[in-house]
Design an enzyme around this catalytic site. Structure first.
Site, PDB file in Angstrom:
ATOM      1  N   LYS A  86      -0.153   0.233  -4.410  1.00 54.87           N
ATOM      2  CA  LYS A  86      -1.180  -0.630  -4.985  1.00 54.87           C
ATOM      3  C   LYS A  86      -2.543   0.042  -5.040  1.00 54.87           C
ATOM      4  O   LYS A  86      -3.296  -0.140  -5.983  1.00 54.87           O
ATOM      5  CB  LYS A  86      -1.240  -1.911  -4.148  1.00 54.87           C
ATOM      6  CG  LYS A  86      -2.166  -2.975  -4.663  1.00 54.87           C
ATOM      7  CD  LYS A  86      -1.516  -3.747  -5.777  1.00 54.87           C
ATOM      8  CE  LYS A  86      -2.458  -4.701  -6.438  1.00 54.87           C
ATOM      9  NZ  LYS A  86      -2.053  -4.954  -7.829  1.00 54.87           N
ATOM     10  N   ASN A 140      -4.522   7.089   7.111  1.00 58.09           N
ATOM     11  CA  ASN A 140      -4.555   6.772   5.679  1.00 58.09           C
ATOM     12  C   ASN A 140      -5.686   7.590   5.079  1.00 58.09           C
ATOM     13  O   ASN A 140      -6.813   7.499   5.553  1.00 58.09           O
ATOM     14  CB  ASN A 140      -4.805   5.258   5.516  1.00 58.09           C
ATOM     15  CG  ASN A 140      -5.063   4.866   4.075  1.00 58.09           C
ATOM     16  OD1 ASN A 140      -4.563   5.510   3.158  1.00 58.09           O
ATOM     17  ND2 ASN A 140      -5.836   3.817   3.884  1.00 58.09           N
ATOM     18  N   GLY A 141      -5.377   8.372   4.044  1.00 63.03           N
ATOM     19  CA  GLY A 141      -6.412   9.197   3.415  1.00 63.03           C
ATOM     20  C   GLY A 141      -5.872  10.581   3.148  1.00 63.03           C
ATOM     21  O   GLY A 141      -4.651  10.805   3.164  1.00 63.03           O
ATOM     22  N   ARG A 190       0.813  -1.220   0.000  1.00 63.69           N
ATOM     23  CA  ARG A 190       0.000   0.000   0.000  1.00 63.69           C
ATOM     24  C   ARG A 190       0.848   1.273   0.000  1.00 63.69           C
ATOM     25  O   ARG A 190       0.311   2.373  -0.117  1.00 63.69           O
ATOM     26  CB  ARG A 190      -0.922   0.016   1.222  1.00 63.69           C
ATOM     27  CG  ARG A 190      -1.881  -1.147   1.268  1.00 63.69           C
ATOM     28  CD  ARG A 190      -2.714  -1.108   2.519  1.00 63.69           C
ATOM     29  NE  ARG A 190      -3.633   0.004   2.501  1.00 63.69           N
ATOM     30  CZ  ARG A 190      -4.849  -0.028   1.976  1.00 63.69           C
ATOM     31  NH1 ARG A 190      -5.300  -1.128   1.433  1.00 63.69           N
ATOM     32  NH2 ARG A 190      -5.616   1.040   1.993  1.00 63.69           N
ATOM     33  N   GLU A 205       6.376   0.137 -15.622  1.00 60.86           N
ATOM     34  CA  GLU A 205       6.246   0.294 -14.165  1.00 60.86           C
ATOM     35  C   GLU A 205       7.199  -0.586 -13.374  1.00 60.86           C
ATOM     36  O   GLU A 205       7.600  -0.214 -12.285  1.00 60.86           O
ATOM     37  CB  GLU A 205       4.791   0.124 -13.702  1.00 60.86           C
ATOM     38  CG  GLU A 205       4.211  -1.240 -13.820  1.00 60.86           C
ATOM     39  CD  GLU A 205       2.749  -1.289 -13.398  1.00 60.86           C
ATOM     40  OE1 GLU A 205       2.327  -0.502 -12.548  1.00 60.86           O
ATOM     41  OE2 GLU A 205       2.022  -2.139 -13.941  1.00 60.86           O
ATOM     42  N   TRP A 221       2.828   6.049   1.690  1.00 57.40           N
ATOM     43  CA  TRP A 221       3.055   6.491   0.297  1.00 57.40           C
ATOM     44  C   TRP A 221       2.813   7.993   0.331  1.00 57.40           C
ATOM     45  O   TRP A 221       1.698   8.443   0.586  1.00 57.40           O
ATOM     46  CB  TRP A 221       2.081   5.791  -0.649  1.00 57.40           C
ATOM     47  CG  TRP A 221       2.377   6.095  -2.088  1.00 57.40           C
ATOM     48  CD1 TRP A 221       3.263   5.439  -2.898  1.00 57.40           C
ATOM     49  CD2 TRP A 221       1.794   7.117  -2.906  1.00 57.40           C
ATOM     50  NE1 TRP A 221       3.268   5.998  -4.154  1.00 57.40           N
ATOM     51  CE2 TRP A 221       2.378   7.032  -4.191  1.00 57.40           C
ATOM     52  CE3 TRP A 221       0.838   8.111  -2.681  1.00 57.40           C
ATOM     53  CZ2 TRP A 221       2.044   7.878  -5.233  1.00 57.40           C
ATOM     54  CZ3 TRP A 221       0.507   8.962  -3.728  1.00 57.40           C
ATOM     55  CH2 TRP A 221       1.103   8.836  -4.988  1.00 57.40           C
TER      56      TRP A 221
HETATM   57  C1  F6R Z   1      -0.848  -1.273 -13.107  1.00 60.31           C
HETATM   58  C2  F6R Z   1      -1.834  -1.089 -12.065  1.00 60.31           C
HETATM   59  C3  F6R Z   1      -2.555   0.203 -12.013  1.00 60.31           C
HETATM   60  C4  F6R Z   1      -4.006  -0.008 -11.542  1.00 60.31           C
HETATM   61  C5  F6R Z   1      -4.693   1.344 -11.341  1.00 60.31           C
HETATM   62  C6  F6R Z   1      -6.147   1.185 -10.971  1.00 60.31           C
HETATM   63  O1  F6R Z   1      -0.237  -2.527 -13.034  1.00 60.31           O
HETATM   64  O2  F6R Z   1      -2.032  -1.935 -11.239  1.00 60.31           O
HETATM   65  O3  F6R Z   1      -2.521   0.868 -13.237  1.00 60.31           O
HETATM   66  O4  F6R Z   1      -4.690  -0.774 -12.489  1.00 60.31           O
HETATM   67  O5  F6R Z   1      -4.021   2.045 -10.325  1.00 60.31           O
HETATM   68  O6  F6R Z   1      -6.283   0.465  -9.790  1.00 60.31           O
HETATM   69  P1  F6R Z   1      -7.641  -0.244  -9.407  1.00 60.31           P
HETATM   70  O7  F6R Z   1      -7.875  -1.327 -10.406  1.00 60.31           O
HETATM   71  O8  F6R Z   1      -7.406  -0.769  -8.020  1.00 60.31           O
HETATM   72  O9  F6R Z   1      -8.707   0.795  -9.462  1.00 60.31           O
END
Ligand code: F6R
Length: 607
Positions: A602, A98-99, A27, A486, A74
């Site tokens: 993530k 977090n937020g 995270r 990435e 992050w």
């Molecule tokens: C790339 C990746 C990101 C997510 C994006 C959306 O490998 O994982 O581009 O796809 O941050 O995240 P979600 O799907 O959690 O809304």
């Protein structure tokens, strides 16, 4: 972004807190810290960098106690540094957050006017200072926290410990996830349930505007008005598969290998294996009533939407728009009332996708989400949601969630076609029967990709790469390029192969490797012509195709990755695999941190 872990226990908690942070590192991983409450009061340790830096610090300067809070960050407000790492604290209270606190400039000005001093550049530090001001006015810890959160605009998940109440952890949430676990040794708080699996047996999720008061023996939850909320603790069930790397070098590699299983679980959830039919009850009832589909997502999930557009057009005969969430919500496009808004998100917490969902609801659209995390904010706020059955995805680069999304979207397009009478029973049975071969086909492709590291070697010293494809292979090219940049930090661009001549071909020379995705089918001939165009300008071409495609292009390519012959329906799912593995092997050869690439996290909970 950011992970929170907290523990109040009969046993010392420092190693439990660090273990929790280790599970939550996906995270955010630019700094971390803990506060332990013991006989010396609130004891803090913080370190810039990955969690190992905190572990090293704790070995040099240990601290122990039976209660503590921890955080992995992050950075949003303020650079990654020890000074900006959480917990933030005064001598009376320590907080992990977090937020995003959107009104923090106003709150900061007001606190500074009252003589409260900020030590960091973060918005988060507003929270312990607001609480401290309330404590200084004579409020109890719980009231001080309740009053403080009532002043916050934005989103928060918070855990707090107080010098004056050393046996209690308080937690509060609005818009960011928080789960409470109950174990043999005590109680635990976490940003996700997997991090609880080592210590807890039961869990409950905190809902928006709730505050929890947690001691080693008790969990008391109240709502914004202070009324008691009773919550059932449910057994914590985490599949064995979701725990640890299971012998793989990286989570990403494990998750690539889990894809056949994800396909099997998805098919069994949405289809009847005995009759090869869709389980209509697994989908929302009124799908055929809509005249337009508006797909909204970010990153990899957006590319899943781009692939799926063609399935919805073909099988459900419905016009489809696909938008990037951060653009969609500001575009003010006119909505036709019979539009179904479909949001795709692995985490269900992505700030832009969530904001786009809220915006669509305000416009009166029906909002359906496709999510991998059932307890997420988007699940709670959508009119209905469909599940991807990918299990926990820990590698920051999405792999199994993407193919999981693709398969559910394909099945949903078939269900819409079926519900509107456009897809007859025979066609349904044939298509589903083909899809049931997917797990075996996928496992075969993954197993036969051993030679991909040779191809990876040819890319490892490149500074740039171009990915090309037509039709559904164009969004796959975008996804392949995203994976490469990435995790290996090599610049990669993706174009529809037919668009090349309108500009990007100027980039082609012998320093520009081109990854060409050319599955067999009506587009193949045209894609191979584009391949000749780049190879005659010196490009080193890596062709991903079937045996006969590779044979046809033999003179014009430097390397090839062969994907076994397959039904056209399965192609996007199977052709994704070499793209994932190629990026993975290039990153390994470059020695980058595959699971935690720089600057990323993530779950992107900031706009
Ligand atoms: C790339 C990746 C990101 C997510 C994006 C959306 O490998 O994982 O581009 O796809 O941050 O995240 P979600 O799907 O959690 O809304």
């Amino acid at each position: 972004m950011c992970g929170i872990f907290a523990a109040v226990s009969n046993e010392f908690v420092t190693s439990t807190l660090v273990g929790g942070l280790s599970s939550l590192s996906y995270r955010g991983y630019d700094s971390s810290g803990i506060v332990i409450v013991n006989e010396n009061g609130l004891q803090r340790r913080r370190a810039e960098g990955k969690l190992q830096a905190l572990s090293t610090l704790l070995a040099q300067n240990p601290v122990e106690g039976y209660i503590g809070i921890a955080h992995t960050r992050w950075a949003t407000h303020g650079e990654p540094s020890e000074r900006n790492a959480h917990p933030h604290m005064t001598d009376r209270v320590a907080v992990v957050h977090n937020g995003i606190i959107e009104n923090y400039p106003d709150l900061k000005a007001s606190l500074e006017r009252d003589g409260y001093h900020f030590e960091s550049d973060t918005d988060s530090e507003t929270i312990p200072l607001l609480i401290s001001r309330n404590l200084d006015k004579g409020m109890s810890p719980e009231t001080a926290l309740r009053e403080a959160v009532s002043q916050l605009d934005g989103s928060y998940a918070i855990a707090a410990v107080f010098a004056d109440e050393p046996q209690t952890i308080y937690a509060a949430r609005y818009g960011s996830p928080l789960v409470i676990g109950q174990g043999a040794a005590g109680h635990f708080i976490s940003s996700d349930s997997i991090a609880l699996s080592r210590v807890a047996r039961n869990l409950c999720y905190l809902d928006d505007n709730e505050i929890a008061r947690i001691t080693v023996n008790e969990i008391g939850i109240t709502n914004a008005g202070g009324c008691t909320v009773s919550k059932e603790l449910k057994p914590l069930i985490i599949s064995q598969q979701d725990q640890g790397k299971q012998g793989y070098k990286h989570f990403m590699l494990k998750e690539i290998h889990q894809q056949p299983e994800v396909m099997r679980n998805t098919l069994n959830h949405y289809c009847d294996a005995a009759t090869f039919t869709l389980k209509s009850e697994a989908f929302p009832a009124n799908l055929s009533h809509f005249e337009r589909l508006s797909i909204v997502a970010c990153g990899t999930s957006y590319y899943a939407g781009m692939v799926a557009r063609q399935w919805f057009e073909r099988y459900a005969c419905i016009p489809v728009d696909v938008d990037i969430a951060s653009e969609y919500r500001y575009r003010e496009s006119p909505f036709s009332p019979n539009t179904l808004a479909l949001f795709i998100s692995q985490s269900g917490e992505t700030a832009d996708s969530l904001a786009a969902l809220r915006y669509s609801k305000e416009q009166g659209l029906t909002c359906l989400s496709l999510l991998n995390v059932e307890s997420s904010s988007m699940a709670q706020e959508s009119d209905a949601f469909l599940r991807t059955l990918a299990g926990a995805e820990i590698g920051v680069a999405s792999t199994k969630a993407f193919t999981g999304q693709l398969l559910v979207l394909l099945l949903m397009s078939l269900q819409m076609g079926k519900a509107s009478g456009r897809l007859d029973e025979r066609a349904e049975r044939e298509l589903i029967q083909h899809l049931y071969t997917l797990p075996v086909e996928m496992a075969k492709v993954i197993d036969e990709m051993a030679s991909i590291d040779k191809v990876a070697e040819s890319l490892v010293h490149s500074e740039h790469t171009m990915y090309l494809g037509r039709g559904m292979s164009f969004p796959l090219a975008l996804e392949g390029a995203l994976k490469l940049k990435e995790i290996s930090y090599i610049h990669a661009e993706a174009y529809p192969a037919g668009e090349l001549k309108h500009g990007p071909i100027a980039l082609i020379d012998n320093k520009m490797p081109v990854v060409m995705i050319a599955p067999p089918g009506p587009m193949m001939g045209k894609t191979l012509s584009n391949l000749r165009e780049v190879s005659s300008r010196g490009a080193q071409v890596i062709l991903i195709s079937n045996g006969s495609g590779i044979e046809m292009a033999r003179q014009h390519i430097t390397q090839a990755i062969e994907v076994p012959e397959t039904d056209a329906l399965l192609q996007p799912l199977l052709y994704t695999l070499p793209l994932q593995l190629l990026a993975y092997h290039v990153a390994c050869l470059k020695g980058t941190d595959v699971d935690q690439p720089r600057n990323l996290a993530k779950s992107v909970t900031v706009e």
